[in-house]
Design an enzyme around this catalytic site. Structure first.
Site, PDB file in Angstrom:
ATOM      1  NE  ARG A  21      -2.705  -1.077   3.479  1.00 29.91           N
ATOM      2  CZ  ARG A  21      -2.780  -2.264   4.085  1.00 29.91           C
ATOM      3  NH1 ARG A  21      -3.255  -3.326   3.421  1.00 29.91           N
ATOM      4  NH2 ARG A  21      -2.378  -2.415   5.333  1.00 29.91           N
ATOM      5  CG  ASN A  41      -3.232 -17.810  14.254  1.00 26.68           C
ATOM      6  OD1 ASN A  41      -4.001 -16.867  14.322  1.00 26.68           O
ATOM      7  ND2 ASN A  41      -1.940 -17.702  14.494  1.00 26.68           N
ATOM      8  CB  CYS A  42      -7.427 -16.531  17.130  1.00 20.74           C
ATOM      9  SG  CYS A  42      -5.859 -15.712  17.530  1.00 20.74           S
ATOM     10  CB  ILE A 287      17.384  -8.126   9.144  1.00 18.43           C
ATOM     11  CG1 ILE A 287      18.325  -8.673   8.060  1.00 18.43           C
ATOM     12  CG2 ILE A 287      16.409  -9.213   9.594  1.00 18.43           C
ATOM     13  CD1 ILE A 287      19.184  -9.836   8.510  1.00 18.43           C
ATOM     14  CB  ALA A 289      12.228  -9.299  13.673  1.00 16.40           C
ATOM     15  CG  ASP A 292       3.649 -14.931  18.284  1.00 15.32           C
ATOM     16  OD1 ASP A 292       3.105 -13.816  18.378  1.00 15.32           O
ATOM     17  OD2 ASP A 292       3.020 -15.982  18.053  1.00 15.32           O
ATOM     18  CE  LYS A 443     -22.767   6.156  42.620  1.00 18.11           C
ATOM     19  NZ  LYS A 443     -22.750   6.013  44.102  1.00 18.11           N
TER      20      LYS A 443
END
Length: 826
Positions: A21, A41-42, A287, A289, A292, A443
């Site tokens: 993009r 994947n979730c 590089i 990254a 995870d 509240k």
């Protein structure tokens, strides 16, 4: 410019899409070792459980769709086996053909994520033992489960599934296999489920799991797997127990995939992840990254942390792509916001946990509260369990955790936003949040957290904590300000019951220098009690954070009935208890949804009072704690719990009424009680009664004192309120002593000189006076009961008696006597 991305799921696909993009002319290559890119994947556990029936909906993009829409060269089955930073090339092996080739790059993004932690256990590679990480894993697990369920349909046995690890993915798998009809056991090395939460917040979820038929084995490790003769599996535990299973899911956490980075000489952090700067650039200038495998600064805690979460991975990928394309964008920090659905319950956290703050040496304060998800009078809500951590000086938010059934996600998102913006608990007080009865309260729970925390910072409230018991109450008077019914169902060991409405009078004789530790169910009534006592000069008063709810979660205790036994009814898919006793045909349906404890118990007791013996009440309750409170209440009253079935956040339960004479259901008594019939109105005899009563209380026995005829004079006020009385009543009133201070001696009374002399002697020998002994007995839980028949006979009204005196007749005394090993007539 040529951009190569290693990994094509969450982070990798986001890097490639954002880069396209920003730079239409760039050549973008995505290398993915697996069969699929950009999949959800979730959502994998929910296809296994049948909730997501269309498998294709999990495949968000394909190589073809990414080529068509974004002109990205996506290669699946492309395993990157090496990086040459000097030559700016990666070595790729085609997993289908084995062919190896070099791919050059100008900018390289490592987005390989994390791999499931491998358990070095014998038999861990046996067929039927799986991890869930990708679409292929999902397909294999579902195929095995489907086959097992088909086989079990023609046999009396159920499918047996074992999950190793009670993190979010493990619990999602447990839920979904349970939905399919499998018998599920979860084995967890820690003493709690859900490591991202502190223990007391995880306990209500643990209870909910058990209520839905999932077996939890905590503080236990799997040590080996073997194959059984029938083709199944056997899981061996370090406790010596073995579990038979048709399939096993390993969900013991993940490890960052850093093998390529390490081999390429990239810098790794203290926690084993790839070191990056705020631009997501590694120690090599070409590089980047994301995901995870990288360590990023924590929003609250010192240092850099690993956070294997999809949301941060996508945001890190966006920052990496923008910097590759020349934009100076920064990724500031990760606070670890996470959430999980477990059957009907939701739990999650954001920021730091108490364990992390303690380990990192960060000062903090804590408040617990239990508000409803929305207005209690609107159907469908229940209590949530909140824990908020904040700085002890500024009140800056450090972390928050919530478990509940409705509205958990939106409160967690508000608190996550507040932490991200550096807000304080004072800011929570002033937040203006959406309110209508179906959605919240005037509240809001977030506001309430701010109110309580600000009270702590301002010194308007001092707390003691369940985790510090029993040290926190040593040398203190523990006061339970709940109702007697709540106290009878369960109370903290050593606590005396002084209901809030009686506290002003009861505390008049207390020594203000003696520490007082207050509690109620959730903390509100004990807060009122706290304010009352500190303004009356008491020096050391604290109230229990989160009340008895948090205490029971922290210490993982259930209430016990009046005989000291835990109710037999516990957590099951549908617990049915059938009695030979016949019902009367009367039936009342009671809707207690939305009511927090003690509301359901109070409504149930009222409905039961209106029934004859054998009548039944069917009660719907949204309070999860009713699973233990309801059976305990029934046991204490001699009624029968016939069934309890989980429904939503709570239960639908049926209770049958039994009168006190029903031997079939009368609870077995341990007779650990002393009962008195006090019919003397003479000082020495009443003194003796209360000396014995206080001694029994000190030995841990219960005490019930029934005052009749002249004994009632010990309970009279010295200055009762004026009222209209008959002439005979006035005469009795004038002739009888008014209160304990006016009682005569049985011998040597000498027109009042004797009592004065004995009181002087008692004072010189530091013996408590009769009023002091009476107050001490009541404070320690003694029941003082006035005989209503004698009151009518002698013209004594309830307003003539001291506050806190119960009224009863012969049946009341006989009921107390039946529970007593000793009954004294004085």
């Amino acid at each position: 410019m040529k951009i190569v991305v290693v990994g094509g799921v969450a982070g990798g696909a986001s890097v490639a899409a954002r880069a396209r993009r920003l730079d239409e002319s760039a050549e973008i290559v995505v290398l993915e070792r697996g069969e699929h890119v950009s999949f959800a994947n979730c959502g994998l556990p929910y296809h296994i459980g049948g909730l997501i029936t269309d498998r294709s909906r999990l495949l968000l993009q394909t190589p073809a769709s990414l080529r068509e829409s974004l002109n990205i060269d996506v290669r699946v089955g492309a395993d990157v086996i090496g990086i040459d930073p000097a030559a700016r090339t990666v070595m790729v092996r085609d997993v289908n053909t084995g062919r190896e080739y070099a791919e050059s790059y100008d900018s390289l993004a490592l987005c390989q994520g994390a791999d499931p932690a491998k358990l070095p256990l014998a038999g861990a590679d046996l067929p039927g033992i799986y991890v869930l990480r990708n679409v292929h894993d999902m397909d294999v697990i579902k195929e095995r489960l489907d086959a097992a369920l088909t086989k079990a349909a023609s046999s009396p046995s159920a499918v047996r599934a074992v999950v190793i690890g009670a993190g979010y993915i493990g619990l999602e798998m447990a839920e979904n296999m349970r939905h399919r009809g499998a018998d599920v056991t979860v084995v967890e090395l820690s003493d709690q489920i859900m490591p991202p939460l502190d223990k007391e917040v995880s306990i209500p979820v643990e209870q909910h799991l058990r209520s839905r038929g999932v077996e939890l084995i905590l503080s236990t490790a799997a040590v080996a797997f073997t194959q059984s003769r029938d083709g199944g599996l056997r899981v061996e535990l370090n406790s010596g127990k073995t579990i038979d299973a048709d399939l096993v899911i390993l969900s013991a956490g993940v490890r960052p995939n850093v093998s390529l980075a390490r081999a390429a000489g990239l810098e790794l952090g203290e926690r084993g992840g790839i070191t990056v700067d705020t631009h997501m650039r590694t120690s090599d200038a070409h590089i980047w990254a994301a995901g995870d495998a990288v360590e990023t600064p924590h929003t609250v805690l010192p240092g850099a942390w690993l956070n294997p979460l999809a949301g941060p991975a996508n945001r890190q990928a966006r920052v990496a792509a923008e910097n590759m394309c020349g934009r100076e964008t920064e990724y500031s920090s990760t606070q670890g916001t996470s959430i999980v659905k477990v059957f009907d319950m939701t739990a999650g956290g954001t920021g730091a946990t108490e364990r992390q703050l303690e380990r990192e040496g960060v000062p903090y304060r804590t408040v617990h509260l239990h508000p409803s998800g929305h207005a209690g009078y609107y159907p469908g809500t229940s209590m949530m369990h909140m824990k908020v951590l904040f700085a002890p000086d500024s009140g800056k938010l450090l972390g928050a955790q919530i478990a509940g059934f409705d509205g958990v996600d939106k409160r967690l998102d508000v608190l996550a936003t507040a932490i991200r913006l550096g807000a304080t608990v004072h800011d929570l007080e002033t937040l203006e949040l959406a309110y209508a009865p179906p959605f919240g309260s005037a509240k809001d729970p977030v506001n309430m957290a701010g109110f309580v925390a600000t009270n702590v910072l301002n010194g308007d409230l001092r707390l003691w904590y369940a985790k510090d018991f029993p040290q926190a109450v040593e040398g203190a008077r523990i006061v339970d300000v709940r109702t007697p019914d709540e106290y009878e169902i369960w109370h903290i060991p050593g606590a005396v019951n002084v209901p809030l409405g009686t506290l002003r009078e009861a505390s008049e004789k207390w020594d203000v220098s003696v520490p007082i530790r207050l509690y109620c169910a959730v903390g509100f009534r004990s807060y009122l009690a706290y304010r009352l006592l500190v303004q009356r000069g008491f020096n050391d008063v604290r109230t229990l954070s989160g009340g008895s709810h948090t205490f029971r979660f922290w210490h993982d205790v259930a209430p016990v009935d009046v005989d000291g036994k835990t109710p037999e009814i516990a957590y099951a898919e549908a617990a049915d208890i059938v009695s030979a006793a016949q019902g009367s045909g009367e039936m009342v349906e009671l809707d207690c949804t939305g009511l927090a404890c003690p509301g359901p118990i109070m409504q149930l007791a009222k409905a039961m009072d209106g029934l004859s013996s054998g009548g039944e009440v069917i009660v719907s309750v949204s309070d999860p704690g009713f699973a233990t409170d309801g059976p305990a209440w029934a046991a204490s009253k001699g009624h029968e719990l016939r069934s309890m079935t989980p429904q939503g956040s709570g239960f639908v339960a049926t209770f049958r009424k039994h009168d006190s004479a029903s031997a079939a259901v009368a609870p077995v008594q341990d007779l650990d009680q002393v009962s008195f019939v006090v019919f003397s109105g003479e000082l020495d005899k009443v003194l003796a009664a209360f000396i014995i009563a206080n001694g029994a209380l000190a030995m841990g026995q219960k005490v019930s004192m029934f005052f009749t005829f002249w004994g009632l004079n010990a309970l009279r006020r010295e200055d009762p309120p004026r009222r209209e009385r008959k002439s005979l009543d006035k005469m009795f009133g004038m002739m009888m002593p008014s209160g304990p201070a006016k009682l005569p001696l049985s011998t040597m009374n000498m027109a009042g000189m004797g009592p004065a002399m004995i009181k002087k002697v008692m004072h010189e020998h530091s013996v408590q006076t009769l009023p002091e002994l009476m107050n001490a007995a009541r404070d320690s839980g003694a029941r003082l009961i006035g005989c209503t028949m004698t009151m009518d006979l002698l013209g004594i009204a309830e307003s003539d008696l001291l506050e806190g005196i119960e009224l009863g007749g012969v049946a009341t005394f006989l009921g107390e006597a039946q529970k007593s090993g000793t009954t004294l007539f004085i």
